[in-house]
Design a protein around this motif. Structure first.
Motif, PDB file in Angstrom:
ATOM      1  N   THR A 121      20.081 -65.105  27.072  1.00  0.00           N
ATOM      2  CA  THR A 121      19.058 -65.792  27.865  1.00  0.00           C
ATOM      3  C   THR A 121      19.147 -65.412  29.329  1.00  0.00           C
ATOM      4  OG1 THR A 121      19.173 -67.655  26.317  1.00  0.00           O
ATOM      5  CG2 THR A 121      18.088 -68.045  28.423  1.00  0.00           C
ATOM      6  N   ASN A 162      15.114 -71.931  20.293  1.00  0.00           N
ATOM      7  CA  ASN A 162      16.212 -71.971  19.331  1.00  0.00           C
ATOM      8  C   ASN A 162      17.360 -72.838  19.829  1.00  0.00           C
ATOM      9  OD1 ASN A 162      18.976 -70.429  18.327  1.00  0.00           O
ATOM     10  ND2 ASN A 162      17.408 -70.552  16.738  1.00  0.00           N
ATOM     11  N   PRO A 221      24.037 -72.577  19.276  1.00  0.00           N
ATOM     12  CA  PRO A 221      23.774 -71.314  18.603  1.00  0.00           C
ATOM     13  C   PRO A 221      25.030 -70.465  18.572  1.00  0.00           C
ATOM     14  CG  PRO A 221      23.043 -71.172  20.857  1.00  0.00           C
ATOM     15  CD  PRO A 221      23.584 -72.563  20.668  1.00  0.00           C
ATOM     16  N   GLN A 242      15.808 -60.917  19.282  1.00  0.00           N
ATOM     17  CA  GLN A 242      16.628 -59.726  19.085  1.00  0.00           C
ATOM     18  C   GLN A 242      15.830 -58.446  19.350  1.00  0.00           C
ATOM     19  OE1 GLN A 242      19.350 -58.111  15.409  1.00  0.00           O
ATOM     20  NE2 GLN A 242      17.223 -58.612  14.965  1.00  0.00           N
ATOM     21  N   LEU A 263      23.814 -60.545  20.142  1.00  0.00           N
ATOM     22  CA  LEU A 263      22.777 -61.317  19.457  1.00  0.00           C
ATOM     23  C   LEU A 263      22.515 -60.772  18.055  1.00  0.00           C
ATOM     24  CD1 LEU A 263      20.749 -63.619  19.657  1.00  0.00           C
ATOM     25  CD2 LEU A 263      19.098 -62.005  20.622  1.00  0.00           C
ATOM     26  N   MET A 286      14.677 -67.905  22.710  1.00  0.00           N
ATOM     27  CA  MET A 286      16.051 -68.391  22.833  1.00  0.00           C
ATOM     28  C   MET A 286      16.076 -69.841  23.313  1.00  0.00           C
ATOM     29  SD  MET A 286      17.936 -66.002  21.735  1.00  0.00           S
ATOM     30  CE  MET A 286      19.502 -66.744  22.176  1.00  0.00           C
ATOM     31  N   LEU A 331      15.014 -66.018  16.422  1.00  0.00           N
ATOM     32  CA  LEU A 331      16.114 -65.102  16.706  1.00  0.00           C
ATOM     33  C   LEU A 331      15.726 -63.651  16.459  1.00  0.00           C
ATOM     34  CD1 LEU A 331      19.208 -67.054  15.315  1.00  0.00           C
ATOM     35  CD2 LEU A 331      18.462 -66.789  17.689  1.00  0.00           C
ATOM     36  N   CYS A 382      24.685 -66.985  23.119  1.00  0.00           N
ATOM     37  CA  CYS A 382      23.233 -67.018  23.291  1.00  0.00           C
ATOM     38  C   CYS A 382      22.829 -67.214  24.745  1.00  0.00           C
ATOM     39  CB  CYS A 382      22.634 -68.127  22.438  1.00  0.00           C
ATOM     40  SG  CYS A 382      22.681 -67.794  20.667  1.00  0.00           S
TER      41      CYS A 382
END
Length: 230
Positions: A68, A32, A40, A167, A121, A29, A163, A64
């Protein structure tokens, strides 16, 4: 409280696994978020030509950030509780009744939070994949789309790998929080049983020996002296 080593070892193992799963959420995360410039979430976009995507609006960053946060909390909590479990194993004692109750309450609350983060997510990834593949109309899949230049102001070269890993790891975190909630409840039940049965043990011991505690301090009656009639 008397220690149940099996429950404590199982709980310690769950904490160790949660640390690994939490790191597998936080690291992808973070990567990303850096690649997407903290944008995101669930995008609202439309396809352009064969290789260009036009994003009209990005989803909220909190979508997101919430995932996190769950990952970071899982890592920190797992490290702290894992150390406490090792300390209890070494000292051969367990949590108090009140502390066990707080552990159950916290585990159940974070279980619902991690479940909600997993759903958010997963829905965000599905929405993004539908956007970049035009709901399956493109000649490439969502995993392959990270190799296709989308001409966005963000780096999409590894979005699906990051992702998808986050996930799967977040769902593992949710499963581990479920296991921790069950183990915490079993430890609470064990502590409650020890608390209830503790005062009764001296009484049971006296009954098994054949005399009551009230008789232990008084001298035993001497046998009656026979009377001889002349």
């Amino acid at each position: 409280m008397e220690l149940d080593r099996r429950l404590l070892l199982a709980h310690c193992t769950a904490h160790a696994l949660s640390i690994a799963a939490g790191l597998l959420v936080v690291v992808p995360m973070a990567l990303n978020g850096s690649a997407f410039k903290e944008n995101p979430g669930e995008p609202s976009g439309q396809p352009g030509d064969t290789s260009q995507l036009v994003v009209q609006q990005w989803g909220p960053p909190a979508a997101c950030q919430f995932a996190t946060f769950v990952g970071i909390f899982t890592v920190l909590y797992g490290a702290a509780q894992g150390w406490r479990s090792l300390f209890y194993l070494h000292g051969r004692h367990d949590d108090t009744l009140f502390s066990s109750f707080l552990t159950v309450l916290l585990s159940v609350c974070v279980l619902f939070l991690s479940g909600g983060a997993s759903v958010i997510l997963s829905l965000g990834l599905v929405s993004w994949c539908d956007t970049v593949t035009d709901h399956g109309m493109r000649p490439y899949s969502c995993a392959e789309s990270q190799l296709v230049p989308l001409y966005l102001d963000v780096d999409t070269s590894s979005f699906y790998t990051e992702l998808d890993l986050a996930q799967a790891s977040l769902w593992c975190v949710t499963a581990l929080w479920l296991a921790q909630s069950i183990l915490a409840f079993l430890r609470l039940y064990h502590s409650h049983s020890q608390h209830i049965s503790g005062p009764c043990r001296p009484r049971e011991k006296e009954l098994l020996l054949g005399h009551s505690p009230s008789d232990s301090g008084s001298p035993s009656p001497s046998p009656a002296t026979p009377v001889v009639l002349v």
